[in-house]
Scaffold this active site. Structure first.
Site, PDB file in Angstrom:
ATOM      1  N   LYS A  39      38.785  25.659  46.373  1.00 16.12           N
ATOM      2  CA  LYS A  39      37.424  26.205  46.527  1.00 16.12           C
ATOM      3  C   LYS A  39      37.525  27.575  47.152  1.00 16.12           C
ATOM      4  O   LYS A  39      38.188  27.753  48.163  1.00 16.12           O
ATOM      5  CB  LYS A  39      36.591  25.285  47.436  1.00 16.12           C
ATOM      6  CG  LYS A  39      35.160  25.763  47.617  1.00 16.12           C
ATOM      7  CD  LYS A  39      34.280  25.311  46.489  1.00 16.12           C
ATOM      8  CE  LYS A  39      32.983  26.079  46.394  1.00 16.12           C
ATOM      9  NZ  LYS A  39      33.056  27.341  45.592  1.00 16.12           N
ATOM     10  N   GLN A  46      41.110  31.068  53.276  1.00 18.61           N
ATOM     11  CA  GLN A  46      40.147  30.088  52.771  1.00 18.61           C
ATOM     12  C   GLN A  46      40.592  28.648  53.064  1.00 18.61           C
ATOM     13  O   GLN A  46      39.755  27.781  53.308  1.00 18.61           O
ATOM     14  CB  GLN A  46      39.955  30.297  51.265  1.00 18.61           C
ATOM     15  CG  GLN A  46      38.676  29.706  50.711  1.00 18.61           C
ATOM     16  CD  GLN A  46      37.477  30.624  50.848  1.00 18.61           C
ATOM     17  OE1 GLN A  46      37.561  31.802  50.588  1.00 18.61           O
ATOM     18  NE2 GLN A  46      36.359  30.070  51.276  1.00 18.61           N
ATOM     19  N   LYS A  53      39.558  28.033  56.687  1.00 22.26           N
ATOM     20  CA  LYS A  53      38.101  28.120  56.787  1.00 22.26           C
ATOM     21  C   LYS A  53      37.467  26.849  56.223  1.00 22.26           C
ATOM     22  O   LYS A  53      36.611  26.223  56.846  1.00 22.26           O
ATOM     23  CB  LYS A  53      37.614  29.343  55.998  1.00 22.26           C
ATOM     24  CG  LYS A  53      36.117  29.573  56.059  1.00 22.26           C
ATOM     25  CD  LYS A  53      35.607  30.529  54.983  1.00 22.26           C
ATOM     26  CE  LYS A  53      36.328  31.855  54.974  1.00 22.26           C
ATOM     27  NZ  LYS A  53      35.611  32.881  54.163  1.00 22.26           N
ATOM     28  N   LYS A  65      41.279  31.270  45.710  1.00 20.95           N
ATOM     29  CA  LYS A  65      40.544  32.531  45.597  1.00 20.95           C
ATOM     30  C   LYS A  65      40.947  33.215  44.310  1.00 20.95           C
ATOM     31  O   LYS A  65      42.032  32.958  43.787  1.00 20.95           O
ATOM     32  CB  LYS A  65      40.904  33.446  46.772  1.00 20.95           C
ATOM     33  CG  LYS A  65      39.866  34.477  47.088  1.00 20.95           C
ATOM     34  CD  LYS A  65      38.824  33.937  48.041  1.00 20.95           C
ATOM     35  CE  LYS A  65      37.657  34.856  48.202  1.00 20.95           C
ATOM     36  NZ  LYS A  65      36.792  34.451  49.317  1.00 20.95           N
ATOM     37  N   GLY A 105      31.103  33.247  44.376  1.00 22.73           N
ATOM     38  CA  GLY A 105      31.085  34.695  44.497  1.00 22.73           C
ATOM     39  C   GLY A 105      31.872  35.198  45.685  1.00 22.73           C
ATOM     40  O   GLY A 105      32.333  34.438  46.546  1.00 22.73           O
ATOM     41  N   ASP A 106      32.043  36.494  45.704  1.00 21.40           N
ATOM     42  CA  ASP A 106      32.589  37.245  46.837  1.00 21.40           C
ATOM     43  C   ASP A 106      32.158  38.694  46.553  1.00 21.40           C
ATOM     44  O   ASP A 106      31.202  38.897  45.785  1.00 21.40           O
ATOM     45  CB  ASP A 106      34.124  37.080  46.904  1.00 21.40           C
ATOM     46  CG  ASP A 106      34.727  37.509  48.247  1.00 21.40           C
ATOM     47  OD1 ASP A 106      34.778  36.682  49.174  1.00 21.40           O
ATOM     48  OD2 ASP A 106      35.131  38.677  48.389  1.00 21.40           O
ATOM     49  N   THR A 114      26.003  32.774  54.171  1.00 19.57           N
ATOM     50  CA  THR A 114      27.104  33.431  54.895  1.00 19.57           C
ATOM     51  C   THR A 114      26.545  34.300  56.021  1.00 19.57           C
ATOM     52  O   THR A 114      27.014  34.231  57.167  1.00 19.57           O
ATOM     53  CB  THR A 114      27.964  34.265  53.926  1.00 19.57           C
ATOM     54  OG1 THR A 114      28.246  33.478  52.773  1.00 19.57           O
ATOM     55  CG2 THR A 114      29.260  34.693  54.574  1.00 19.57           C
ATOM     56  N   ASN A 117      25.346  41.074  50.125  1.00 22.17           N
ATOM     57  CA  ASN A 117      24.664  39.812  50.374  1.00 22.17           C
ATOM     58  C   ASN A 117      24.822  39.320  51.818  1.00 22.17           C
ATOM     59  O   ASN A 117      23.868  38.867  52.442  1.00 22.17           O
ATOM     60  CB  ASN A 117      25.209  38.777  49.382  1.00 22.17           C
ATOM     61  CG  ASN A 117      24.548  37.445  49.534  1.00 22.17           C
ATOM     62  OD1 ASN A 117      23.322  37.369  49.580  1.00 22.17           O
ATOM     63  ND2 ASN A 117      25.339  36.397  49.655  1.00 22.17           N
ATOM     64  N   SER A 124      28.230  26.109  49.788  1.00 22.56           N
ATOM     65  CA  SER A 124      28.752  25.832  48.445  1.00 22.56           C
ATOM     66  C   SER A 124      29.099  24.343  48.311  1.00 22.56           C
ATOM     67  O   SER A 124      28.841  23.724  47.277  1.00 22.56           O
ATOM     68  CB  SER A 124      30.025  26.646  48.170  1.00 22.56           C
ATOM     69  OG  SER A 124      29.713  27.955  47.761  1.00 22.56           O
TER      70      SER A 124
HETATM   71  N1  GLU Z   1      33.646  34.088  49.082  1.00 22.58           N
HETATM   72  C1  GLU Z   1      33.075  33.282  50.108  1.00 22.58           C
HETATM   73  C2  GLU Z   1      34.050  33.131  51.247  1.00 22.58           C
HETATM   74  O1  GLU Z   1      34.768  34.056  51.532  1.00 22.58           O
HETATM   75  C3  GLU Z   1      32.463  31.985  49.596  1.00 22.58           C
HETATM   76  C4  GLU Z   1      33.374  31.088  48.854  1.00 22.58           C
HETATM   77  C5  GLU Z   1      32.680  29.876  48.208  1.00 22.58           C
HETATM   78  O2  GLU Z   1      31.494  29.692  48.386  1.00 22.58           O
HETATM   79  O3  GLU Z   1      33.404  29.151  47.540  1.00 22.58           O
HETATM   80  O4  GLU Z   1      34.140  32.133  51.910  1.00 22.58           O
END
Ligand code: GLU
Length: 445
Positions: free
Chosen positions: A90, A111, A114, A126, A165-166, A210, A241, A377
């Site tokens: 994810k 990630q 996190k 990612k 997204g990112d 976020t 965003n 998410s």
């Molecule tokens: N890109 C976001 C992050 O850095 C969200 C990732 C997601 O929702 O999967 O955590």
């Protein structure tokens, strides 16, 4: 860094030459893990760290597409599937010209921890591309997304890997990506992407999550010192965003947000940022920071320069990696900053983090402070799995509970390891332990 970790780190450097952001992200985690590996030698015996530094799978692919002038364009696509110990991979997709393997790997590595910290069943991954959506027409962005997904679709799925997204990937891009996934697979598989539109499987609060979460995290940190955001001056960087929703939530909690920025410079608005105008300029019209200042009496645009020159009680870096360096941190400290929470991924350089910590400034690292996005998410995935959609209030209260839990988990872990208030150690150790324990339980994979 603990001496047992040095050889592993050196191997990371040798194996991944030139990937500076990845090295930085690994080092930041390793710097926290000494006490854990000393206390629990079984992690070292099972080579957990070496395994975490080597993604389970790395996919690099060609993305050919035709622009509005009929010219063929070739970009590079990436998806790094890092860790599936806790759930399907994810993490977001970033479309930005700076994207190369080292950026995707740093983001993917962060990630893992996190996502583990959120307490939700999601692994880490990612992806992205060196494609720049800026200045491209909707038709060009659509053709690019369709080509990108034509390759990516075979590697993802609601139980396999769930992108979102990112930077450079928002609702428009997720729409085009989802449409092409559906067409390639002939499946309406809502849970394959998050950040979808509200009428076709998206979750309320995902867009806001976020930025909102980062502010909630800052508020919780300040709360440990009997303080809050009410009446405080807040500096925000970025105008995407994350930044826009950080501005919104900080204002809702009574703060005065005096800055935002984009790649052209920054705006100082001493009366407090006009959120409507910011949205109109940056979100509706994809314009420049300068356009905001031109329409707002009392606001000033500074071309180039550093947004961190502006005094603030609380700083929320919400732009991009390494945007707040040691010199900027010194200026913030000199101006009496109380707390810094990272809305972006790794926006503070290691030198900046050292300065802030030394000065006793509350510091919320991105993998904790900005985890509200990915956590929401996971809430979107829950809603998709149950074919349900929750109200804004319910979803926001879940986000708020999750941010409190992340904050408390970091604080308790820092306490347990004799470093009260050290959210960097707390986030790294708590995230690592959750994923490492799952890896041990699942055998050598
Ligand atoms: N890109 C976001 C992050 O850095 C969200 C990732 C997601 O929702 O999967 O955590």
């Amino acid at each position: 860094m603990d001496e047992t970790l040095t050889p592993i780190y050196e191997q990371v450097l040798r194996r991944n030459p030139g990937e500076l952001e990845f090295h930085q992200a690994v080092r930041e985690v390793f710097d926290s893990l000494g006490p854990v590996v000393r206390k629990h030698p079984h992690y070292t015996e099972a080579a957990v760290l070496q395994r975490l530094c080597e993604p389970e799978r790395q996919i690099i692919f060609r993305v050919p597409w035709v622009d509005d002038r009929g010219q063929v364009q070739i970009h590079r696509g990436f998806r790094v599937q890092y860790s599936s110990a806790l759930g399907p991979y994810k993490g977001g997709l970033r479309f930005h010209p700076s994207v190369y393997l080292g950026i995707v790997k740093f983001l993917g590595f962060e990630q893992i921890f996190k996502n583990a910290l959120t307490g939700m069943p999601i692994g880490g991954g990612k992806g992205g591309s060196d494609f720049d959506p800026r200045g491209r027409s909707d038709g060009e962005v659509m053709r690019f997304c369709q080509s990108f997904m034509t390759e990516l679709h075979r590697h993802i799925g609601e139980h396999t890997d769930v992108p979102a997204g990112d930077i450079g990937v928002g609702g428009r891009e997720i729409g085009y990506l989802f449409g092409q996934y559906k067409r390639m697979t002939n499946r309406y598989e809502s849970g394959v992407l998050t950040g979808k539109g509200l009428t076709w499987g998206g979750s309320l609060v995902r867009t806001e999550a976020t930025g909102y979460g980062t502010v909630l995290f800052a508020e919780r940190m300040l709360g440990t010192r009997g303080e809050g955001l009410d009446g405080r001056t807040v500096g925000v960087s970025g105008a995407g965003n994350v930044a826009v929703h950080a501005v919104e939530k900080a204002q809702a909690l009574g703060a005065r947000v005096v800055t935002f920025s984009d790649s052209s410079g920054y705006v100082v608005d001493p009366a407090g940022v006009d959120l409507e105008l910011l949205r109109d300029v940056k979100v509706e019209h994809r314009g420049r920071a300068e356009d905001y200042a031109a329409r707002r009496p009392g606001a000033r645009f500074v071309a180039g320069g550093s947004v961190w020159d502006v005094p603030a009680d609380v700083a929320l870096p919400c732009a991009t990696q390494n945007e707040l360096d040691e010199a900027a941190a010194r200026r913030l400290v000199a101006h009496g900053v109380r707390a810094v929470a990272e809305g972006a991924n790794m926006p503070c350089t290691p030198g900046a983090v050292a300065v802030l910590r030394e000065a006793g400034v509350l510091f919320g690292p991105g993998k904790a402070a900005n985890a509200g996005g990915v956590a929401t998410s996971a809430l979107e995935m829950q809603q998709n799995a149950s074919r349900d959609s929750w109200t804004f209030e319910h979803t926001e209260s879940r986000l708020s509970e999750i941010m409190t839990a992340i904050h408390d988990r970091c604080a308790a872990t820092a306490e347990e390891y004799g470093r009260p208030g050290d959210y960097v150690l707390g986030a790294n150790v708590a995230g690592f332990r959750r994923v490492a324990d799952a890896m041990l339980a699942q055998g050598l994979t």
